[in-house]
Design a protein around this motif. Structure first.
Motif, PDB file in Angstrom:
ATOM      1  N   ILE A   2      -5.921  15.529 -14.833  1.00 19.44           N
ATOM      2  CA  ILE A   2      -5.068  14.419 -14.399  1.00 19.44           C
ATOM      3  C   ILE A   2      -4.560  14.646 -12.980  1.00 19.44           C
ATOM      4  N   ALA A   3      -4.030  15.845 -12.714  1.00 24.43           N
ATOM      5  CA  ALA A   3      -3.470  16.123 -11.385  1.00 24.43           C
ATOM      6  C   ALA A   3      -4.531  16.051 -10.286  1.00 24.43           C
ATOM      7  N   PRO A   4      -5.719  16.676 -10.456  1.00 21.55           N
ATOM      8  CA  PRO A   4      -6.742  16.529  -9.408  1.00 21.55           C
ATOM      9  C   PRO A   4      -7.185  15.083  -9.194  1.00 21.55           C
ATOM     10  N   VAL A   5      -7.296  14.317 -10.271  1.00 23.60           N
ATOM     11  CA  VAL A   5      -7.716  12.916 -10.117  1.00 23.60           C
ATOM     12  C   VAL A   5      -6.654  12.120  -9.359  1.00 23.60           C
ATOM     13  N   LEU A   6      -5.377  12.344  -9.685  1.00 27.46           N
ATOM     14  CA  LEU A   6      -4.305  11.657  -8.958  1.00 27.46           C
ATOM     15  C   LEU A   6      -4.280  12.083  -7.490  1.00 27.46           C
ATOM     16  N   ALA A   7      -4.502  13.385  -7.244  1.00 22.91           N
ATOM     17  CA  ALA A   7      -4.531  13.859  -5.859  1.00 22.91           C
ATOM     18  C   ALA A   7      -5.701  13.232  -5.095  1.00 22.91           C
ATOM     19  N   SER A  45       0.829  -1.208   0.000  1.00 21.92           N
ATOM     20  CA  SER A  45       0.000   0.000   0.000  1.00 21.92           C
ATOM     21  C   SER A  45       0.863   1.258   0.000  1.00 21.92           C
ATOM     22  N   TRP A  46       1.977   1.211   0.774  1.00 24.78           N
ATOM     23  CA  TRP A  46       2.870   2.364   0.757  1.00 24.78           C
ATOM     24  C   TRP A  46       3.561   2.513  -0.594  1.00 24.78           C
ATOM     25  N   THR A  47       3.816   1.403  -1.255  1.00 33.40           N
ATOM     26  CA  THR A  47       4.370   1.477  -2.617  1.00 33.40           C
ATOM     27  C   THR A  47       3.389   2.157  -3.567  1.00 33.40           C
ATOM     28  N   LEU A  48       2.100   1.810  -3.434  1.00 28.58           N
ATOM     29  CA  LEU A  48       1.075   2.455  -4.251  1.00 28.58           C
ATOM     30  C   LEU A  48       1.016   3.952  -3.973  1.00 28.58           C
ATOM     31  N   LEU A  49       1.106   4.315  -2.696  1.00 31.38           N
ATOM     32  CA  LEU A  49       1.113   5.739  -2.345  1.00 31.38           C
ATOM     33  C   LEU A  49       2.304   6.454  -2.954  1.00 31.38           C
ATOM     34  N   THR A  50       3.454   5.809  -2.935  1.00 27.16           N
ATOM     35  CA  THR A  50       4.661   6.422  -3.508  1.00 27.16           C
ATOM     36  C   THR A  50       4.512   6.630  -5.008  1.00 27.16           C
ATOM     37  N   VAL A  51       3.976   5.626  -5.694  1.00 29.31           N
ATOM     38  CA  VAL A  51       3.781   5.750  -7.147  1.00 29.31           C
ATOM     39  C   VAL A  51       2.783   6.857  -7.464  1.00 29.31           C
ATOM     40  N   LEU A  52       1.669   6.904  -6.718  1.00 29.85           N
ATOM     41  CA  LEU A  52       0.672   7.955  -6.933  1.00 29.85           C
ATOM     42  C   LEU A  52       1.263   9.341  -6.666  1.00 29.85           C
ATOM     43  N   ALA A  53       2.070   9.448  -5.615  1.00 29.42           N
ATOM     44  CA  ALA A  53       2.684  10.735  -5.308  1.00 29.42           C
ATOM     45  C   ALA A  53       3.642  11.163  -6.408  1.00 29.42           C
ATOM     46  N   GLY A  81      -6.955  10.306  -5.741  1.00 29.64           N
ATOM     47  CA  GLY A  81      -6.513   8.940  -5.474  1.00 29.64           C
ATOM     48  C   GLY A  81      -5.563   8.880  -4.293  1.00 29.64           C
ATOM     49  N   LEU A  82      -4.697   9.907  -4.159  1.00 26.16           N
ATOM     50  CA  LEU A  82      -3.818   9.976  -2.993  1.00 26.16           C
ATOM     51  C   LEU A  82      -4.613  10.090  -1.698  1.00 26.16           C
ATOM     52  N   VAL A  83      -5.651  10.911  -1.704  1.00 29.26           N
ATOM     53  CA  VAL A  83      -6.485  11.078  -0.512  1.00 29.26           C
ATOM     54  C   VAL A  83      -7.132   9.752  -0.120  1.00 29.26           C
ATOM     55  N   VAL A  84      -7.710   9.072  -1.103  1.00 27.98           N
ATOM     56  CA  VAL A  84      -8.387   7.800  -0.820  1.00 27.98           C
ATOM     57  C   VAL A  84      -7.387   6.753  -0.324  1.00 27.98           C
ATOM     58  N   ALA A  85      -6.236   6.658  -1.009  1.00 29.30           N
ATOM     59  CA  ALA A  85      -5.256   5.640  -0.632  1.00 29.30           C
ATOM     60  C   ALA A  85      -4.668   5.922   0.745  1.00 29.30           C
ATOM     61  N   SER A  86      -4.349   7.191   1.001  1.00 25.52           N
ATOM     62  CA  SER A  86      -3.776   7.520   2.317  1.00 25.52           C
ATOM     63  C   SER A  86      -4.801   7.334   3.432  1.00 25.52           C
ATOM     64  N   ALA A  87      -6.062   7.679   3.183  1.00 23.51           N
ATOM     65  CA  ALA A  87      -7.103   7.469   4.195  1.00 23.51           C
ATOM     66  C   ALA A  87      -7.279   5.984   4.490  1.00 23.51           C
ATOM     67  N   LEU A  95       3.209  14.501  -8.754  1.00 22.87           N
ATOM     68  CA  LEU A  95       4.227  15.538  -8.891  1.00 22.87           C
ATOM     69  C   LEU A  95       4.475  15.875 -10.352  1.00 22.87           C
ATOM     70  N   VAL A  96       4.496  14.863 -11.216  1.00 23.38           N
ATOM     71  CA  VAL A  96       4.671  15.112 -12.645  1.00 23.38           C
ATOM     72  C   VAL A  96       3.484  15.902 -13.197  1.00 23.38           C
ATOM     73  N   ALA A  97       2.267  15.474 -12.842  1.00 20.47           N
ATOM     74  CA  ALA A  97       1.075  16.168 -13.336  1.00 20.47           C
ATOM     75  C   ALA A  97       0.997  17.587 -12.776  1.00 20.47           C
ATOM     76  N   PHE A  98       1.379  17.768 -11.529  1.00 20.09           N
ATOM     77  CA  PHE A  98       1.353  19.106 -10.930  1.00 20.09           C
ATOM     78  C   PHE A  98       2.383  20.021 -11.590  1.00 20.09           C
TER      79      PHE A  98
END
Length: 275
Positions: free
Chosen positions: A174-179, A4-12, A181-187, A16-19
């Motif tokens: 793309i950036a808002p959708v990834l963000a 799960s932390w690997t998924l968070l790292t990939v999403l982050a 996903g970060l919120v959901v995954a981190s929660a 960053l690229v999209a941002f």
């Protein structure tokens, strides 16, 4: 859970690229707008490729990782060495192709425009041009009008207009959708491990930043489009005046002139034969 932390790292990393692409979108829009206001140029060179460069960079990184993984896998068996070399060379070819496409997009010569036609007419000032040339200029203006008709024709830079533009150009989401996903995954991670919610706070801040910068960048893009359209309208007005002046002083065709010249030459030839 390590996965799960690997998924968070990939999403982050992807966020960053999209941002960064969002920041490039805003920065290039402002840069081209300033250049346009100063009369330095009328053609946009940086803003149209704002999303291409980071996307191409991400693609090159992905290709490099895939090539490294595949070559390691193939080189583990000596019999697979030719396949590994082929994959590595193919990766180089794809990367060079991506860079070449970006370079062509940036440095390609400008297409036909009102300013280009206007400059050609200004250069021919003082010369009497033929009516055929005047008709050709009018045809070029009509072609430019037809090409411009399908573009966005709104001067509004409100938040509603920016949201509409974002919907029309999904890559801005793309950036808002990834963000998100970060919120959901981190929660989910915090709930599963009962750990502090700092990751959720950071993800929420990332989502807010993406939404705010996305709207600001879309507004800057709309303002740039309106400025470009206004500048083109000015050039078109000057161009139509120059065409009218050129038409008044153009060399008109004389009706029947060709037949009269042919008849005169025929008479002269007959006289020479009679002598």
């Amino acid at each position: 859970m390590e996965s799960s932390w690997t998924l968070l790292t990939v999403l982050a990393a992807l966020w960053l690229v999209a941002f960064s692409a969002q920041l490039a979108d805003y920065g290039t829009a402002r840069f081209d707008h300033l250049r346009l206001a100063r009369g330095v140029r009328t053609r946009l060179r940086l803003h149209p490729v704002a999303w291409i460069v980071p996307t191409a960079g991400l693609g090159i990184v992905a290709l490099t990782i895939a090539a490294d993984w595949s070559t390691r896998l193939f080189f583990a068996e000596p019999a697979q060495a030719p396949a590994a070399i082929l994959i590595a060379l193919s990766t180089v070819v794809v990367a060079v192709t991506i860079v070449a496409i970006i370079a062509v997009v940036i440095v390609r010569p400008p297409a036909d425009s009102y300013r280009l036609v206007r400059d050609e007419l200004i250069e021919s000032a003082g010369l009497r041009i033929h009516q055929d040339q005047v008709d050709e200029f009018r045809a070029r203006v009509s072609a430019i009008d037809s090409a411009s008709r399908g573009r966005l024709n709104t001067d509004a830079t409100t938040i509603a207009a920016a949201l509409q533009l974002s919907v029309r150009t999904p890559y801005r989401l793309i950036a808002p959708v990834l963000a998100l996903g970060l919120v959901v995954a981190s929660a989910s991670e915090v709930a599963a491990e009962s750990s502090p919610g700092l990751a959720v706070v950071v993800a929420v801040l990332a989502l807010i930043a993406s939404c705010v910068i996305g709207v600001i960048a879309a507004q800057a893009s709309l303002a740039l489009r309106a400025s470009v359209r206004s500048t083109h309208d000015v050039y078109r007005g000057e161009l139509m005046g120059l065409i009218a002046d050129a038409e008044r002083s153009s060399k008109k065709r004389v009706a029947g002139l060709g037949d009269r010249v042919t008849r005169a030459l025929s008479i002269l030839r007959e006289q020479q034969e009679a002598e």
